[in-house]
Scaffold this motif. Structure first.
Motif, PDB file in Angstrom:
ATOM      1  N   LYS A   1       0.901  -0.496   0.149  1.00 41.08           N
ATOM      2  CA  LYS A   1      -0.191   0.575   0.379  1.00 41.08           C
ATOM      3  C   LYS A   1       1.072   1.071   0.093  1.00 41.08           C
ATOM      4  O   LYS A   1      -0.086   2.506  -0.420  1.00 41.08           O
ATOM      5  CB  LYS A   1      -0.699   0.086   1.179  1.00 41.08           C
ATOM      6  CG  LYS A   1      -1.660  -1.005   1.464  1.00 41.08           C
ATOM      7  CD  LYS A   1      -2.305  -0.970   2.724  1.00 41.08           C
ATOM      8  CE  LYS A   1      -4.595  -2.043   2.352  1.00 41.08           C
ATOM      9  NZ  LYS A   1      -5.082  -1.942   3.015  1.00 41.08           N
TER      10      LYS A   1
ATOM     11  N   ASP B   1      -2.501  -5.776  -0.710  1.00 45.26           N
ATOM     12  CA  ASP B   1      -3.490  -6.172  -1.071  1.00 45.26           C
ATOM     13  C   ASP B   1      -3.588  -7.282  -1.846  1.00 45.26           C
ATOM     14  O   ASP B   1      -2.602  -7.678  -2.848  1.00 45.26           O
ATOM     15  CB  ASP B   1      -3.716  -5.091  -1.268  1.00 45.26           C
ATOM     16  CG  ASP B   1      -4.873  -3.615  -1.455  1.00 45.26           C
ATOM     17  OD1 ASP B   1      -4.835  -3.956   0.227  1.00 45.26           O
ATOM     18  OD2 ASP B   1      -4.268  -2.081  -1.158  1.00 45.26           O
TER      19      ASP B   1
ATOM     20  N   LYS C   1      -6.331  -8.821  -4.319  1.00 42.66           N
ATOM     21  CA  LYS C   1      -7.965  -9.972  -5.642  1.00 42.66           C
ATOM     22  C   LYS C   1      -8.226 -10.864  -5.713  1.00 42.66           C
ATOM     23  O   LYS C   1      -9.250 -10.975  -5.729  1.00 42.66           O
ATOM     24  CB  LYS C   1      -7.648  -8.428  -6.517  1.00 42.66           C
ATOM     25  CG  LYS C   1      -7.244  -7.425  -6.960  1.00 42.66           C
ATOM     26  CD  LYS C   1      -7.846  -6.615  -8.065  1.00 42.66           C
ATOM     27  CE  LYS C   1      -7.171  -4.984  -7.779  1.00 42.66           C
ATOM     28  NZ  LYS C   1      -7.130  -5.066  -9.862  1.00 42.66           N
TER      29      LYS C   1
END
Length: 890
Positions: A342, A365, A367
């Motif tokens: 991030k 992060d 997905k």
């Protein structure tokens, strides 16, 4: 075999052959219409002459079928040509006999043109053409004519018709009916082909007047023709899955559908189509297989698609029936997305000298599907952790990276720590152009007041053992990491097991405090450890270790650890023993040793093969008797330092090698075990002696007062418990009888003088029963009844007791002296004169017995019954007196 026999056999074969062939009609000829419907009876093979034989019939023409009774029927609709039609029927019985029947068919119109010489046979006509057809879901009106049925017997008879079977007399009842006069078959209501696709019932022909059946029963088959009245249905769930990013043409799933209408007809020809999603998916029109149309399906963008599927019969024609369903297509995850940080840079501060501390939480992060290996992150420090100061872990709940300080940091060495961290997944990347991401980390090490640090964590010093006290062996100092100075630092000992070293408080000098001994058990592998503590002005501390390597000196002489040896003597052989020596110094101050015997051992002992070593064999020069011999032995080390040792050699007979026979018990039990046994025997002996003393002092004295003439006497207790009333004359010891041969004294009552000096000749004895080797004596003074003279007993009686040492004890004298003292204290006047032998003739005032002296002068006429009133103590005396009287008479 004779010719006559051969003739009869041949004749029998011909007869049998003729009988077989004669039962079958060899030719069949029939006239038939030009067009024959299926089930038309053409003719019949006559089998009447074949008896009950089982026959098999088959036609070589598939358009005709032959029943077991010989009836020939058409199997399909056929047309008979103008020149006729021929075929044959093969007949076979169980024994394998075969014959062929030729069948010739000719049209009815051609029969008249043939030669009159031909044999014409009209075949029997059957019923109307079969089968019949009706439509399902017919709208009527009902009843509706289906077809007329007629029998050839109607030419000769007045026929009435009837039907029975499924659709007539069984479910569905009354669906079909027949006009009994003209044979018209009718259907009475609509029927569903999917429930009843075919009906087979039976038609009969009867004579209307006689009610006799004039023709064979005919099976009537009615087929229900299909109507497209059922739309296709989905037969399996419309749920499918496919990996994201799949290539075009990847199979998604199979759509399955069914139609209840008649199979293999346009009514069940299903066509599949998609009403939406045709840009992403495609479906095969005929099979219903769904495939991907594109390779851009992304689960992270959309993880589920809903596609409407239509199924339509009649091959998709506009008049076909259709149905629709919603298919759910799920996209399964692949690891096509790496974890991403991030921030582009992470910074933090960490204190120096701290370990196992969480420094930073680093979020990422991803997905991909959460909780799967495609999502779980694995962190790795790729740069800046060469010294292993840091540790990175993964938080399983948040997927964050947890950065720890594994080893303390030193700000004075490095103030800023730069790291590079990489994050990846547990699963490898698939169909992705991305790569694993990295991020830099900067950690600032903050200052903390630290304790002093020694110049070296471990200081090694070499020292010879036995150096004088106060010798300086080294200096161990520390500095403050912040000031880089030793000012104000003081030094103290933390551990020093032997108190061998003193640490100077201000300088850190190490001096010898006590003798350093390399052979001490405190020394391991020639090394002695102490711990030193340094304390600065802020009371911060630092610790260091000093390893003192002790060098050996020749301060130990060789010794013989086991100087007590056993030499087993053997007949005719001189034995030897092995003597071992040790030296606790190291080489070259220890072995090999030299052994020398002193001059006083010459001629007795010698050293066998006197070579330098750690042991020597000592053997006898001459045979020596069993005993213990002290052998002086001089033992010197490699430097010639040593002293004389005394070896104690025990020459003895051995029960086994190294163990004397006399020492076997003690060597097994040990010294303490032998002492314990001796102590137990001693205690047992003392207990026995105490028991003897208690028993010998059990008797008591009872003092009586004689009121007859003012004089008194001593009446001793008679111990009535033993022997008791049953004592007889045989138990008494008469004067002069003494002791029996067994060494036991018999029981007697002896009366001595009241006074006189008896000295040690007065004999007192405890209770002694006669019985085997034991005897019983009352606990009273015993005096001889023989002549008294000079205040002592006569030799005849006294000598018999003089050898009984157990009676001549201090207790005996004590009892006698107590008796005399009491007597002298009460009769002060004339006590010496009363110390004479006399008999008692009066028992006291008021006694019914009178004089006791009567026991010696009673005659047989005198009765002693009055003694019974005196109680149990005098009953024994009465028995004794009676026994004496009886002996006097004898």
């Amino acid at each position: 075999m004779s010719r006559c026999s051969l003739f009869y056999i041949s004749l029998l074969v011909l007869v049998l052959r003729y009988s077989v062939e004669s039962c079958v009609q060899r030719h069949v000829q029939a006239q038939v219409p030009e067009k024959l419907q299926a089930g038309y009876v053409v003719s019949k093979v006559n089998l009447d002459h074949c008896g009950f034989r089982q026959l098999y019939l088959v036609s070589n023409d598939p358009d005709f079928a032959v029943q077991t009774d010989g009836t020939i029927l058409t199997a399909d609709v056929i047309t008979v040509p103008d020149d006729g039609k021929s075929f044959w029927v093969l007949v076979q019985d169980q024994r394998g006999h075969k014959w062929k029947v030729d069948v010739n068919l000719s049209p009815i119109d051609q029969v008249s043109q043939k030669s009159s010489s031909a044999v014409l046979r009209r075949a029997k006509r059957r019923w109307s053409p079969l089968p019949f057809n009706i439509r399902e879901n017919d709208k009527g009106p009902f009843p509706k004519d289906v077809e007329r049925i007629a029998s050839d017997s109607s030419v000769n008879y007045t026929i009435k018709y009837s039907i029975e079977g499924p659709g007539v007399t069984t479910t569905p009842i009354n669906l079909f009916s027949v006009d009994s006069i003209n044979g018209m078959l009718r259907v009475n209501f609509a029927v569903d082909r999917e429930e009843y696709p075919q009906f087979i019932f039976t038609a009969r022909a009867f004579d209307r007047y006689t009610n006799q059946e004039k023709d064979l029963p005919l099976p009537i088959t009615v087929n229900v023709q299909d109507e497209n009245d059922n739309a296709p249905q989905f037969s399996s769930p419309l749920i499918f899955s496919v990996e994201e990013q799949s290539n075009p043409g990847t199979v998604v799933g199979q759509v399955n559908a069914t139609d209840r209408d008649e199979p293999n007809t346009p009514h069940t020809s299903i066509r599949y189509s998609l009403l939406n999603g045709t840009d992403l998916f495609a479906i095969n029109y005929d099979s219903g297989l769904i495939t991907t149309r594109t390779g851009t399906l992304d689960r992270e963008t959309q993880d589920r698609y809903f596609v409407r599927v239509e199924i339509k019969d009649m091959g998709g024609a506009p008049n076909g029936l259709s149905n629709q369903g919603l298919a759910s297509i799920f996209l399964t995850d692949i690891n096509d997305n790496p974890p991403t940080f991030k921030q582009s840079l992470y910074t933090a501060q960490v204190k120096e000298n701290q370990a196992n501390v969480l420094v930073l939480r680093i979020p990422v992060d991803d997905k991909d599907l959460k909780g799967t290996p495609n999502w779980k992150a694995v962190y790795e420090i790729t740069k800046g952790n060469e010294s292993g100061n840091f540790l990175i872990r993964t938080d399983p709940a948040t997927n964050e990276g947890l950065l720890y300080v594994a080893k303390p940091l030193d700000r004075e060495k490095q103030e800023l720590m730069k790291l590079e961290l990489m994050a990846r997944n547990e699963a490898p990347l698939v169909r992705s152009s991305s790569s694993w991401k990295k991020v830099p980390i900067e950690l600032t090490v903050t200052n903390e007041d630290e304790g002093p640090e020694f110049s070296a964590p471990i200081l090694r010093l070499k020292v010879k053992e036995n150096v004088p006290n106060g010798t300086l062996i080294g200096t161990y100092t520390a500095i403050d990491p912040e000031t880089k100075s030793s000012k104000g630092i003081k030094y103290y000992k933390v551990t020093d097991p032997g108190s061998w070293i003193n640490v100077m408080e201000t300088t850190g000098d190490l001096k010898v405090a006590n003798t350093i001994d390399r052979e001490s058990p405190l020394v391991y592998n020639n090394t002695y450890n102490i711990t030193v503590k340094a304390v600065d002005e802020s009371q911060k501390t630092g610790t260091g270790t000093v390893l003192i390597l002790i060098e050996d000196v020749n301060d130990n002489v060789p010794i013989i650890p086991k100087p007590d040896l056993v030499l087993c003597s053997r007949d005719g052989q001189r034995s030897s023993i092995l003597v071992n020596a040790v030296d606790y110094d190291e080489s070259p101050y220890s072995g090999p040793f030299t052994f020398e015997l002193s001059k006083e051992s010459e001629g007795k002992w010698k050293i066998k093969d006197p070579k330098p070593g750690t042991s020597v064999v000592l053997e006898q020069v001459v045979d020596m008797p069993n005993g213990v011999y002290k052998v002086p032995l001089l033992v010197k080390d490699l430097q010639g330092v040593g002293e004389e040792q005394i070896v104690s050699v025990h020459v003895c007979e051995c029960v086994k090698e190294g163990e004397c026979a006399a020492q076997r018990i003690s060597s097994r039990l040990g010294v303490w075990a032998v002492l314990a046994m001796l102590l137990a025997l001693l205690l047992l002996l003392l207990l026995c002696l105490l028991f003897v003393l208690v028993c010998s002092t059990k008797g008591e004295k009872l003092r009586m007062t004689d009121e007859y003439d003012g004089t008194g006497g001593m009446l001793l207790k008679s111990n009535t418990e033993a022997p008791g009333e049953e004592v007889k004359d045989a138990l008494l010891v008469t004067p002069g009888s003494g002791i029996d041969g067994g060494g036991a004294m018999e029981h007697q009552t002896v009366v001595g003088a009241a006074g006189g000096a008896l000295g040690q000749q007065a004999i007192h004895a405890g209770s002694m029963y006669q019985g085997g080797t034991q005897g019983y004596m009352t606990n009273q003074s015993m005096y001889s009844t023989g002549q008294y003279g000079g205040g002592f007993y006569g030799n005849s009686s006294y000598n018999k007791f003089s050898d009984m040492s157990i009676l001549d004890t201090w207790r005996t004298n004590e009892l006698y002296l107590d008796n005399k003292l009491v007597y002298f204290g009460e009769e002060e006047d004339g006590r010496f004169a009363a110390d004479l032998l006399k008999s008692y003739g009066y028992e006291g005032v008021g006694s019914p017995a009178g004089s006791v002296g009567c026991c010696s002068v009673l005659s047989n006429q005198d009765s002693l019954d009055f003694l019974d009133s005196l109680g149990p103590k005098f009953r024994t005396l009465a028995d004794v007196c009676m026994s004496k009287t009886e002996r006097g008479e004898q």
